[in-house]
Motif scaffolding. Structure first.
Motif, PDB file in Angstrom:
ATOM      1  N   ASP A 170      -2.843 -10.304 -16.379  1.00 49.96           N
ATOM      2  CA  ASP A 170      -1.484  -9.911 -16.777  1.00 49.96           C
ATOM      3  C   ASP A 170      -1.016  -8.627 -16.100  1.00 49.96           C
ATOM      4  OD1 ASP A 170      -1.348 -12.084 -18.559  1.00 49.96           O
ATOM      5  OD2 ASP A 170      -2.404 -10.928 -20.092  1.00 49.96           O
ATOM      6  N   ALA A 171      -1.658  -8.269 -14.995  1.00 52.78           N
ATOM      7  CA  ALA A 171      -1.246  -7.059 -14.271  1.00 52.78           C
ATOM      8  C   ALA A 171      -1.306  -7.336 -12.775  1.00 52.78           C
ATOM      9  CB  ALA A 171      -2.143  -5.890 -14.648  1.00 52.78           C
ATOM     10  N   PRO A 172      -0.328  -8.093 -12.236  1.00 47.72           N
ATOM     11  CA  PRO A 172      -0.353  -8.431 -10.808  1.00 47.72           C
ATOM     12  C   PRO A 172      -0.447  -7.181  -9.938  1.00 47.72           C
ATOM     13  CG  PRO A 172       1.353  -9.668 -11.959  1.00 47.72           C
ATOM     14  CD  PRO A 172       0.843  -8.649 -12.926  1.00 47.72           C
ATOM     15  N   GLY A 173      -1.334  -7.238  -8.961  1.00 49.01           N
ATOM     16  CA  GLY A 173      -1.494  -6.124  -8.044  1.00 49.01           C
ATOM     17  C   GLY A 173      -2.517  -5.093  -8.466  1.00 49.01           C
ATOM     18  N   LEU A 174      -3.145  -5.285  -9.628  1.00 54.78           N
ATOM     19  CA  LEU A 174      -4.135  -4.313 -10.095  1.00 54.78           C
ATOM     20  C   LEU A 174      -5.510  -4.974 -10.098  1.00 54.78           C
ATOM     21  CD1 LEU A 174      -4.448  -1.423 -11.180  1.00 54.78           C
ATOM     22  CD2 LEU A 174      -4.283  -2.369 -13.479  1.00 54.78           C
ATOM     23  N   TRP A 175      -6.471  -4.296  -9.467  1.00 50.53           N
ATOM     24  CA  TRP A 175      -7.811  -4.834  -9.299  1.00 50.53           C
ATOM     25  C   TRP A 175      -8.854  -3.833  -9.781  1.00 50.53           C
ATOM     26  CZ3 TRP A 175      -8.057  -9.758  -7.070  1.00 50.53           C
ATOM     27  CH2 TRP A 175      -6.845 -10.214  -6.543  1.00 50.53           C
ATOM     28  N   HIS A 176      -9.988  -4.350 -10.153  1.00 49.14           N
ATOM     29  CA  HIS A 176     -11.062  -3.524 -10.701  1.00 49.14           C
ATOM     30  C   HIS A 176     -12.341  -3.851  -9.928  1.00 49.14           C
ATOM     31  CE1 HIS A 176     -13.898  -1.928 -13.709  1.00 49.14           C
ATOM     32  NE2 HIS A 176     -12.894  -1.296 -14.248  1.00 49.14           N
ATOM     33  N   GLY A 202       7.087  -2.506 -12.567  1.00 49.37           N
ATOM     34  CA  GLY A 202       7.712  -3.757 -12.170  1.00 49.37           C
ATOM     35  C   GLY A 202       6.968  -4.349 -11.002  1.00 49.37           C
ATOM     36  N   ALA A 203       7.529  -4.174  -9.793  1.00 49.68           N
ATOM     37  CA  ALA A 203       6.883  -4.734  -8.604  1.00 49.68           C
ATOM     38  C   ALA A 203       5.753  -3.852  -8.094  1.00 49.68           C
ATOM     39  CB  ALA A 203       7.913  -4.934  -7.496  1.00 49.68           C
ATOM     40  N   ASP A 204       5.766  -2.574  -8.465  1.00 49.02           N
ATOM     41  CA  ASP A 204       4.787  -1.628  -7.929  1.00 49.02           C
ATOM     42  C   ASP A 204       3.976  -0.990  -9.050  1.00 49.02           C
ATOM     43  OD1 ASP A 204       5.586  -1.849  -5.183  1.00 49.02           O
ATOM     44  OD2 ASP A 204       7.336  -0.623  -5.659  1.00 49.02           O
ATOM     45  N   TRP A 205       2.968  -0.264  -8.602  1.00 48.72           N
ATOM     46  CA  TRP A 205       2.192   0.581  -9.499  1.00 48.72           C
ATOM     47  C   TRP A 205       2.397   2.025  -9.086  1.00 48.72           C
ATOM     48  CZ3 TRP A 205      -0.206  -1.061 -13.812  1.00 48.72           C
ATOM     49  CH2 TRP A 205      -0.373  -2.443 -13.949  1.00 48.72           C
ATOM     50  N   ARG A 206       2.579   2.881 -10.079  1.00 45.12           N
ATOM     51  CA  ARG A 206       2.816   4.302  -9.826  1.00 45.12           C
ATOM     52  C   ARG A 206       1.558   5.085 -10.223  1.00 45.12           C
ATOM     53  NH1 ARG A 206       7.679   8.177 -12.226  1.00 45.12           N
ATOM     54  NH2 ARG A 206       6.482  10.123 -12.173  1.00 45.12           N
ATOM     55  N   LEU A 207       1.072   5.880  -9.284  1.00 45.32           N
ATOM     56  CA  LEU A 207      -0.088   6.727  -9.527  1.00 45.32           C
ATOM     57  C   LEU A 207       0.367   8.178  -9.501  1.00 45.32           C
ATOM     58  CD1 LEU A 207      -1.027   4.164  -7.571  1.00 45.32           C
ATOM     59  CD2 LEU A 207      -3.249   5.234  -7.890  1.00 45.32           C
ATOM     60  N   ARG A 231       1.923  -1.471  -4.015  1.00 49.89           N
ATOM     61  CA  ARG A 231       2.038  -2.856  -4.484  1.00 49.89           C
ATOM     62  C   ARG A 231       0.688  -3.353  -5.012  1.00 49.89           C
ATOM     63  NH1 ARG A 231       5.999  -6.347  -3.067  1.00 49.89           N
ATOM     64  NH2 ARG A 231       7.197  -4.418  -3.190  1.00 49.89           N
ATOM     65  N   GLN A 232      -0.395  -2.908  -4.375  1.00 55.33           N
ATOM     66  CA  GLN A 232      -1.738  -3.306  -4.786  1.00 55.33           C
ATOM     67  C   GLN A 232      -2.572  -2.048  -5.039  1.00 55.33           C
ATOM     68  OE1 GLN A 232      -2.694  -6.527  -5.100  1.00 55.33           O
ATOM     69  NE2 GLN A 232      -0.861  -7.457  -4.219  1.00 55.33           N
ATOM     70  N   VAL A 233      -3.316  -2.031  -6.121  1.00 53.36           N
ATOM     71  CA  VAL A 233      -4.197  -0.906  -6.457  1.00 53.36           C
ATOM     72  C   VAL A 233      -5.569  -1.472  -6.815  1.00 53.36           C
ATOM     73  CG1 VAL A 233      -4.680   0.968  -8.081  1.00 53.36           C
ATOM     74  CG2 VAL A 233      -2.342   0.589  -7.262  1.00 53.36           C
ATOM     75  N   ILE A 234      -6.591  -0.952  -6.166  1.00 55.63           N
ATOM     76  CA  ILE A 234      -7.975  -1.339  -6.475  1.00 55.63           C
ATOM     77  C   ILE A 234      -8.675  -0.121  -7.074  1.00 55.63           C
ATOM     78  CG2 ILE A 234     -10.169  -2.176  -5.568  1.00 55.63           C
ATOM     79  CD1 ILE A 234      -8.554  -3.425  -3.238  1.00 55.63           C
ATOM     80  N   ILE A 235      -9.080  -0.230  -8.301  1.00 53.77           N
ATOM     81  CA  ILE A 235      -9.795   0.861  -8.973  1.00 53.77           C
ATOM     82  C   ILE A 235     -11.270   0.707  -8.640  1.00 53.77           C
ATOM     83  CG2 ILE A 235     -10.326   1.960 -11.172  1.00 53.77           C
ATOM     84  CD1 ILE A 235      -7.808   0.635 -12.326  1.00 53.77           C
ATOM     85  N   ALA A 236     -11.763   1.594  -7.812  1.00 53.30           N
ATOM     86  CA  ALA A 236     -13.167   1.535  -7.376  1.00 53.30           C
ATOM     87  C   ALA A 236     -13.717   2.953  -7.400  1.00 53.30           C
ATOM     88  CB  ALA A 236     -13.274   0.923  -5.982  1.00 53.30           C
TER      89      ALA A 236
END
Length: 333
Positions: A273-279, A112-117, A127-132
């Motif tokens: 379509d995935a707010p808060g997710l970055w690549h 929903g509002a967050d990402w679960r790792l 809330r924000q995840v950067i895949i690096a």
């Protein structure tokens, strides 16, 4: 205390073996002068084809540079290991920031509002995840799931679909070594101000104090980090180029895996379509040179500071708050 990372703008020299190489070098010099007319240190840059300077003319084998040398004054170098250590120390010194290492991601899910790792070490909500994660970024992106259809998560801004193995960053192994020159041989064999040397199949970079890095292989599809005879060949080419290196001691051998993108530029942007997710991946052989800019840009966008800022190697530098602004890298007190 400050932690030096071995950054130095020392320029680069490339031997030209014949007239064809010289013609190509002159074209590169013209293009370099057009693209980068100023030095990182300020003032006009030098791009030219000519003879060896008196300072380093005697460092190389007699038959090297038969048609001259391509010389620039803009190329810089950094000690990657010391750079990474300095960044880690600086990050650990920032208030409110927790640095965790050895945390392997097993699942990445939208809640929903967050990402679960999820990891064997525990669970994080962000809330924000950067895949690096270098060439592993595609694998981690492939772990994305949600309550609805995971297939709808696509990487935007020209980045291929998440989880598409055929279009993920491809691993390219590189092997390198660090040589140590006897103090009695310096500075005649390798002056402290020696520019980086690029020749077919080998780079030679003097990091100061007699530490000379040589590399690197380029082995597509290889994912193990063991060194082998391929590195022996690189060292042999370096010695053939600079005969004095035959007396150097091999201090360390290592290998790493570069992430090669399907195109020619790193893939940095928000997942559609995935707010808060970055690549942020695909740096390949220029990743270290672009990492500081890419990191600032994606951080600015993720924090909403400059959501419209260009993301990529040629976008404008974002304006971050003082807490995030670049400055001298210092260790915690």
């Amino acid at each position: 205390a400050a932690r030096p990372a071995g950054y130095r703008v020392g320029g680069r020299i490339t031997p030209l073996a014949d007239q064809t190489a010289r013609d190509r070098g002159e074209a590169q010099a013209r293009d370099g002068q057009r693209r980068m007319p100023r030095s990182p240190l300020g003032g006009p840059a030098t791009w030219r084809v000519g003879g060896a300077s008196a300072e380093w003319a005697g460092l190389f084998a007699a038959d090297i540079g038969a048609a001259g040398w391509l010389i620039d004054s803009v190329s810089a170098q950094i000690d990657a290991e010391r750079y990474a250590a300095a960044l880690l120390a600086a990050a650990r010194g920032l208030p409110g920031l927790t640095v965790t290492t050895g945390w392997s991601v097993e699942a990445l899910r939208g809640t929903g509002a967050d990402w679960r790792l999820d990891s064997a070490s525990g669970t994080l909500l962000a809330r924000q995840v950067i895949i690096a994660a270098g060439w592993h970024a595609g694998r981690i992106a492939g772990l994305i799931g949600a309550a609805d259809d995971p297939a709808r998560y696509r990487v935007g801004a020209g980045i291929p679909a998440v989880g598409s193995a055929a279009r993920a960053d491809r691993p390219v192994k590189g092997q390198a070594a660090r040589l140590s020159l006897d103090p009695a041989l310096r500075p005649a064999t390798a002056p402290e101000t020696m520019p980086a040397v690029q020749a077919p199949g080998v780079f030679i970079v003097h990091h100061g104090g007699g530490a000379v890095a040589v590399g690197a292989t380029s082995e597509a599809g290889e994912t193990d980090c063991a060194t082998d005879a391929g590195l022996d060949g690189v060292i042999a080419r370096a010695v053939a180029l600079m005969p004095a290196l035959v007396a150097a001691r091999v201090e360390r051998r290592w290998a790493g895996i570069r992430p090669r993108p399907p195109g020619t530029l790193p893939r940095i942007g928000q997942v559609a379509d995935a707010p808060g997710l970055w690549h942020a991946s695909g740096g390949f052989k220029i990743g270290l040179a672009l990492a500081h800019h890419a990191g600032l840009a994606v951080a600015a966008a993720a924090l909403g500071i400059e959501p419209g800022a260009a993301i990529g190697p040629f976008g404008p530098a974002p304006r971050l708050p003082a807490a995030f602004a670049p400055g001298p890298v210092r260790a915690p007190a």
